[in-house]
Design an enzyme around this catalytic site. Structure first.
Site, short mmCIF file in Angstrom:
data_model
loop_
_atom_site.label_atom_id
_atom_site.label_comp_id
_atom_site.label_asym_id
_atom_site.label_seq_id
_atom_site.Cartn_x
_atom_site.Cartn_y
_atom_site.Cartn_z
N HIS A 2 0.85 -1.19 0.00
CA HIS A 2 0.00 0.00 0.00
C HIS A 2 0.89 1.24 0.00
CE1 HIS A 2 -2.04 3.27 2.36
NE2 HIS A 2 -2.79 3.17 1.28
N SER A 3 0.69 2.12 -0.98
CA SER A 3 1.32 3.42 -1.04
C SER A 3 2.85 3.34 -0.86
CB SER A 3 0.66 4.35 -0.02
OG SER A 3 1.05 5.68 -0.21
N TYR A 4 3.39 3.96 0.20
CA TYR A 4 4.85 3.94 0.44
C TYR A 4 5.43 2.54 0.34
CZ TYR A 4 8.86 2.82 3.28
OH TYR A 4 10.04 2.26 3.71
N ALA A 5 4.69 1.52 0.77
CA ALA A 5 5.23 0.16 0.81
C ALA A 5 5.66 -0.35 -0.56
CB ALA A 5 4.21 -0.80 1.42
N ALA A 6 5.29 0.35 -1.64
CA ALA A 6 5.76 -0.05 -2.97
C ALA A 6 7.28 -0.09 -3.02
CB ALA A 6 5.23 0.92 -4.02
#
Length: 195
Positions: free
Chosen positions: A76-80
């Site tokens: 999710h989001s930053y975790a990319a």
């Protein structure tokens, strides 16, 4: 049935996946939400040394230590950024990667590359002034909404997010992701202009 490892975005912990995890489990899947170093219940484990490599290692170590196979990593989001790095290390343990409100992260990039230079400068100033030089407090929803989708979040959910959010270790925003084949991250800082 699939095995899902769910990795939350910036400022969040495994708790952010509670509803999603419940729904997937109801369909018979194995679901393992993961909190990254320095966030939520792992906030005390973080420090100025916590960077993108730390989070890549968190994901990789979690999958390997639990001997997981045919894993679907969900970012999710930053975790990319850390999920893309971990995917390059996991080899045949990985079945697929799913990106939510994000996309695969390019080698050589850091999170600050995704925003205008003046926004990156502002974040660096916030970290220096309010984050002990290494923590990025969660910004307002108005600021978050400039680069992330808030669709479907009602006021109660927004209150839970802001109430449970923890400062993001800023090294995770400034460290560049290495070539996936190298399966390491560069130790150099992202923009040279940050304090």
């Amino acid at each position: 049935m699939a095995t899902f490892v769910l990795v939350p975005g910036a400022w969040l912990g495994a708790w952010a996946w509670e509803d999603t995890a419940r729904a997937l489990r109801e369909h018979g899947h194995t679901v393992l939400p993961l909190t990254l170093t320095g966030l939520a219940e792992r906030a005390e484990e973080g420090g100025p040394q916590t960077d993108l490599e730390t989070h890549v290692a968190d994901i990789t170590d979690f999958v390997e230590k639990n001997d997981l196979r045919e894993v679907t990593l969900v970012a999710h989001s930053y975790a990319a950024a850390p999920v893309t790095g971990a995917a390059g290390r996991l080899g045949d343990r990985l079945q697929r990667v799913v990106y939510v409100d994000s996309a695969p992260f390019a080698a050589g990039m850091c999170m600050l590359d995704l925003m205008p230079p003046e926004a990156a400068d502002q974040l660096g100033q916030q970290v220096a002034a309010r984050g002990d030089g290494w923590r990025l407090p969660m910004p307002s929803f108005e600021v978050v909404g400039l680069s992330s989708s808030l669709d479907g979040l009602d006021q109660v959910q927004r209150d839970v997010l802001s109430g449970r959010a923890t400062p993001q270790p800023f090294g995770t925003y400034t460290q560049r992701l290495a070539n996936h084949a190298e399966s390491r991250t560069w130790r150099g800082p992202c923009p040279d202009r940050l304090p």
